[in-house]
Design a protein around this motif. Structure first.
Motif, PDB file in Angstrom:
ATOM      1  N   SER A  29       0.834  -1.193   0.000  1.00 44.68           N
ATOM      2  CA  SER A  29       0.000   0.000   0.000  1.00 44.68           C
ATOM      3  C   SER A  29       0.869   1.243   0.000  1.00 44.68           C
ATOM      4  N   VAL A  30       0.388   2.288  -0.629  1.00 48.42           N
ATOM      5  CA  VAL A  30       1.116   3.553  -0.688  1.00 48.42           C
ATOM      6  C   VAL A  30       0.545   4.473   0.373  1.00 48.42           C
ATOM      7  N   GLU A  31       1.326   4.757   1.402  1.00 52.59           N
ATOM      8  CA  GLU A  31       0.878   5.595   2.485  1.00 52.59           C
ATOM      9  C   GLU A  31       1.142   7.055   2.154  1.00 52.59           C
ATOM     10  N   GLY A  32       0.170   7.904   2.465  1.00 50.51           N
ATOM     11  CA  GLY A  32       0.336   9.315   2.234  1.00 50.51           C
ATOM     12  C   GLY A  32       0.222   9.700   0.775  1.00 50.51           C
ATOM     13  N   ALA A  33      -0.176   8.769  -0.080  1.00 50.18           N
ATOM     14  CA  ALA A  33      -0.313   9.065  -1.495  1.00 50.18           C
ATOM     15  C   ALA A  33      -1.790   9.278  -1.809  1.00 50.18           C
ATOM     16  N   THR A  34      -2.177   9.053  -3.052  1.00 50.44           N
ATOM     17  CA  THR A  34      -3.557   9.254  -3.454  1.00 50.44           C
ATOM     18  C   THR A  34      -4.461   8.264  -2.739  1.00 50.44           C
ATOM     19  N   PRO A  35      -5.750   8.588  -2.598  1.00 52.27           N
ATOM     20  CA  PRO A  35      -6.662   7.682  -1.893  1.00 52.27           C
ATOM     21  C   PRO A  35      -6.806   6.347  -2.618  1.00 52.27           C
ATOM     22  N   LYS A  36      -7.394   5.399  -1.912  1.00 54.09           N
ATOM     23  CA  LYS A  36      -7.659   4.099  -2.520  1.00 54.09           C
ATOM     24  C   LYS A  36      -8.564   4.272  -3.739  1.00 54.09           C
ATOM     25  N   TYR A  37      -8.312   3.441  -4.729  1.00 54.43           N
ATOM     26  CA  TYR A  37      -9.157   3.401  -5.922  1.00 54.43           C
ATOM     27  C   TYR A  37      -9.863   2.059  -5.899  1.00 54.43           C
ATOM     28  N   LEU A  38     -11.155   2.073  -5.660  1.00 50.74           N
ATOM     29  CA  LEU A  38     -11.928   0.857  -5.429  1.00 50.74           C
ATOM     30  C   LEU A  38     -12.663   0.438  -6.696  1.00 50.74           C
ATOM     31  N   ILE A  39     -12.454  -0.810  -7.104  1.00 51.67           N
ATOM     32  CA  ILE A  39     -13.114  -1.375  -8.280  1.00 51.67           C
ATOM     33  C   ILE A  39     -13.988  -2.541  -7.845  1.00 51.67           C
ATOM     34  N   LEU A  40     -15.240  -2.520  -8.270  1.00 52.62           N
ATOM     35  CA  LEU A  40     -16.145  -3.648  -8.073  1.00 52.62           C
ATOM     36  C   LEU A  40     -16.381  -4.280  -9.435  1.00 52.62           C
ATOM     37  N   ALA A  41     -15.979  -5.541  -9.595  1.00 53.22           N
ATOM     38  CA  ALA A  41     -16.096  -6.237 -10.879  1.00 53.22           C
ATOM     39  C   ALA A  41     -17.098  -7.382 -10.755  1.00 53.22           C
ATOM     40  N   CYS A  42     -18.033  -7.455 -11.709  1.00 52.56           N
ATOM     41  CA  CYS A  42     -19.130  -8.432 -11.647  1.00 52.56           C
ATOM     42  C   CYS A  42     -19.086  -9.342 -12.865  1.00 52.56           C
ATOM     43  N   ASP A  43     -19.061 -10.647 -12.627  1.00 51.27           N
ATOM     44  CA  ASP A  43     -19.001 -11.652 -13.693  1.00 51.27           C
ATOM     45  C   ASP A  43     -20.293 -11.735 -14.487  1.00 51.27           C
ATOM     46  N   GLY A  44     -20.167 -12.374 -15.666  1.00 56.27           N
ATOM     47  CA  GLY A  44     -21.325 -12.778 -16.434  1.00 56.27           C
ATOM     48  C   GLY A  44     -21.851 -14.120 -15.949  1.00 56.27           C
ATOM     49  N   GLY A  45     -23.080 -14.454 -16.365  1.00 58.80           N
ATOM     50  CA  GLY A  45     -23.645 -15.740 -15.958  1.00 58.80           C
ATOM     51  C   GLY A  45     -25.154 -15.795 -16.010  1.00 58.80           C
ATOM     52  N   GLY A  46     -25.797 -14.906 -16.761  1.00 56.57           N
ATOM     53  CA  GLY A  46     -27.242 -14.972 -16.897  1.00 56.57           C
ATOM     54  C   GLY A  46     -27.957 -14.829 -15.573  1.00 56.57           C
ATOM     55  N   MET A  47     -28.904 -15.730 -15.299  1.00 55.08           N
ATOM     56  CA  MET A  47     -29.694 -15.648 -14.072  1.00 55.08           C
ATOM     57  C   MET A  47     -28.855 -15.838 -12.817  1.00 55.08           C
ATOM     58  N   ARG A  48     -27.633 -16.329 -12.973  1.00 53.54           N
ATOM     59  CA  ARG A  48     -26.763 -16.460 -11.793  1.00 53.54           C
ATOM     60  C   ARG A  48     -26.384 -15.087 -11.236  1.00 53.54           C
ATOM     61  N   GLY A  49     -26.688 -14.033 -11.996  1.00 51.81           N
ATOM     62  CA  GLY A  49     -26.500 -12.689 -11.449  1.00 51.81           C
ATOM     63  C   GLY A  49     -27.328 -12.449 -10.198  1.00 51.81           C
ATOM     64  N   THR A 251      -4.328   6.039 -12.705  1.00 50.94           N
ATOM     65  CA  THR A 251      -4.360   5.542 -11.330  1.00 50.94           C
ATOM     66  C   THR A 251      -3.177   4.619 -11.080  1.00 50.94           C
ATOM     67  N   PRO A 252      -2.344   4.892 -10.061  1.00 50.77           N
ATOM     68  CA  PRO A 252      -1.247   3.958  -9.745  1.00 50.77           C
ATOM     69  C   PRO A 252      -1.803   2.603  -9.327  1.00 50.77           C
ATOM     70  N   MET A 253      -1.210   1.545  -9.805  1.00 47.42           N
ATOM     71  CA  MET A 253      -1.706   0.223  -9.456  1.00 47.42           C
ATOM     72  C   MET A 253      -1.644  -0.013  -7.948  1.00 47.42           C
ATOM     73  N   ALA A 254      -0.679   0.600  -7.277  1.00 44.99           N
ATOM     74  CA  ALA A 254      -0.533   0.420  -5.837  1.00 44.99           C
ATOM     75  C   ALA A 254      -1.710   0.976  -5.053  1.00 44.99           C
ATOM     76  N   ASN A 255      -2.544   1.793  -5.680  1.00 44.16           N
ATOM     77  CA  ASN A 255      -3.701   2.356  -4.995  1.00 44.16           C
ATOM     78  C   ASN A 255      -4.991   1.575  -5.265  1.00 44.16           C
ATOM     79  N   ILE A 256      -4.932   0.590  -6.134  1.00 44.38           N
ATOM     80  CA  ILE A 256      -6.130  -0.124  -6.548  1.00 44.38           C
ATOM     81  C   ILE A 256      -6.450  -1.272  -5.595  1.00 44.38           C
ATOM     82  N   SER A 257      -7.700  -1.321  -5.132  1.00 43.31           N
ATOM     83  CA  SER A 257      -8.245  -2.485  -4.442  1.00 43.31           C
ATOM     84  C   SER A 257      -9.430  -2.972  -5.261  1.00 43.31           C
ATOM     85  N   LEU A 258      -9.504  -4.284  -5.476  1.00 41.97           N
ATOM     86  CA  LEU A 258     -10.535  -4.809  -6.372  1.00 41.97           C
ATOM     87  C   LEU A 258     -11.294  -5.940  -5.698  1.00 41.97           C
TER      88      LEU A 258
END
Length: 373
Positions: A29-49, A251-258
């Protein structure tokens, strides 16, 4: 922009981030740098959504991940049914609304396609019907009801992606893209990130482009990108594509949480015997009925499952402990279009078992530490 070049550039950017930021694929993690960049990723799957939405609903109740107007998350990414979820959340719909949509309107999305005469070829010298009709799409996107009318009812007004209050990215697969090398099929992401040529896309066009699952739905003609099919052909789990786009836009990769939300995993297999292995051709790979542990349309399901697993591995190596995937095991294989009460109950039971497990405690701890602004 040539998206094939983008995908290569995105991968190069990710690799460069790994080389510059960490060893062994785990970025501190990068301390004192840019805030966290939060990604929510959702799979495909029809009705399984429906299962995905139940998981996110519980995360919202337990951890409050979305915030006011869903703006605690920097980027929503999705493929196919996950793309519909991502677009709804980016628009500002609550996760409770999404859960209700799947539970009440699944039958509207998967409404049988009326016989299409132009899908059936017949000879003028014979009254027999060609088997071409068997391979037509099972459902459409233009009738009433259809996936389009469900989306229209859920998100009125057909806004452009650029007008949404949140950032969103969906995947699709162009069937005849105009590339620098000529006309070719092409993996594509449509988003509203800074400088994107996808921002003017209307939400309905994005939704129908990402969810046009081969065999199930006909291709969709996007007004800018042409004929498109389901993004699950290359990114049923769109996590690395979302990481690449975030990096490409600064966005720096070090700031990304997924946080990656799957649609449920089923132990599937393809039975082969030495004496019948030469018969495992077209019929075996595209057969439309469940046979033992082999799901319907095993070729399509195999591609989507393997790509999702590969992308899971890639992100786990790139992001280390800033990446989490939730994808519970289902007791049986589920077709994309199975909206039966028994199947919906199975999704609810699977979610309930997950929430009662020690794994869920681990999930909540991770979310609190890594997916909170």
């Amino acid at each position: 922009m040539d998206r094939r070049k983008f995908l290569k550039a995105g991968s190069a950017a990710v690799a460069a981030g790994v080389m510059a930021g960490c060893g062994g694929g785990v970025v501190p993690s990068v301390e004192g740098a840019t805030p966290k960049y939060l990604i929510l990723a959702c799979d495909g799957g029809g009705m399984r959504g429906y299962l995905s939405s139940l998981i996110m609903q519980r995360l919202s109740q337990d951890c409050g991940i979305f915030g006011a107007n869903n703006q605690s998350i920097n980027l929503y990414a999705g493929t196919s049914t996950g793309g519909l979820i991502a677009l709804g959340l980016a628009f500002g719909k609550s996760i409770d609304d999404v859960v209700t949509l799947y539970k009440n309107d699944g039958a509207q999305i998967f409404s049988p396609l009326a016989a299409q005469l132009d899908c059936v070829s017949s000879s003028s010298s014979s009254s027999s019907v060609d088997v071409t009709a068997v391979w037509q799409a099972l459902f459409d996107d233009i009738a009433v009801p259809s996936v389009r009318t469900v989306v229209e009812g859920f998100i009125p007004g057909n806004p452009t992606l650029g007008s949404l209050p949140n950032k969103v990215m969906v995947t699709t697969f162009q069937l005849a893209a105009q590339l620098s090398t000529g006309i070719s099929w092409n993996p594509l992401v449509i988003d509203n990130l800074a400088g994107s040529n996808g921002a003017p896309t209307y939400l309905y066009d994005a939704a129908l482009s990402t969810s046009a699952a081969p065999v199930y739905f006909p291709p969709y003609n996007h007004p800018t990108f042409g004929w498109c099919s389901d993004g699950g052909l290359f990114a049923n789990n769109p996590s690395p594509q979302a990481v690449a786009r975030a990096i490409e836009t600064g966005t720096p990769m070090a700031n990304i949480s997924l946080l990656s939300i799957g649609t449920g995993f089923t132990n599937a297999s393809f039975s082969v015997t030495e004496d019948k292995r030469v018969c495992n051709g077209l019929k075996s790979w595209v057969w439309f009925e469940q046979e033992g542990q082999t799901p319907p349309f095993p070729l399509l399901n195999g591609i989507m499952d393997s790509v999702a697993a590969t992308n899971d591995y890639l992100c786990s190596q790139l992001l280390g402990n800033r990446y989490l995937r939730i994808n519970p095991v289902l007791p049986k294989s589920v077709a994309l279009d199975d909206y039966s009460p028994a199947t919906l109950q199975m999704f609810e039971d699977t979610a309930t078992a997950l929430f009662a497990s020690t794994e869920w405690s681990t999930v909540k701890t991770w979310v609190t530490q890594n997916f909170k602004v």
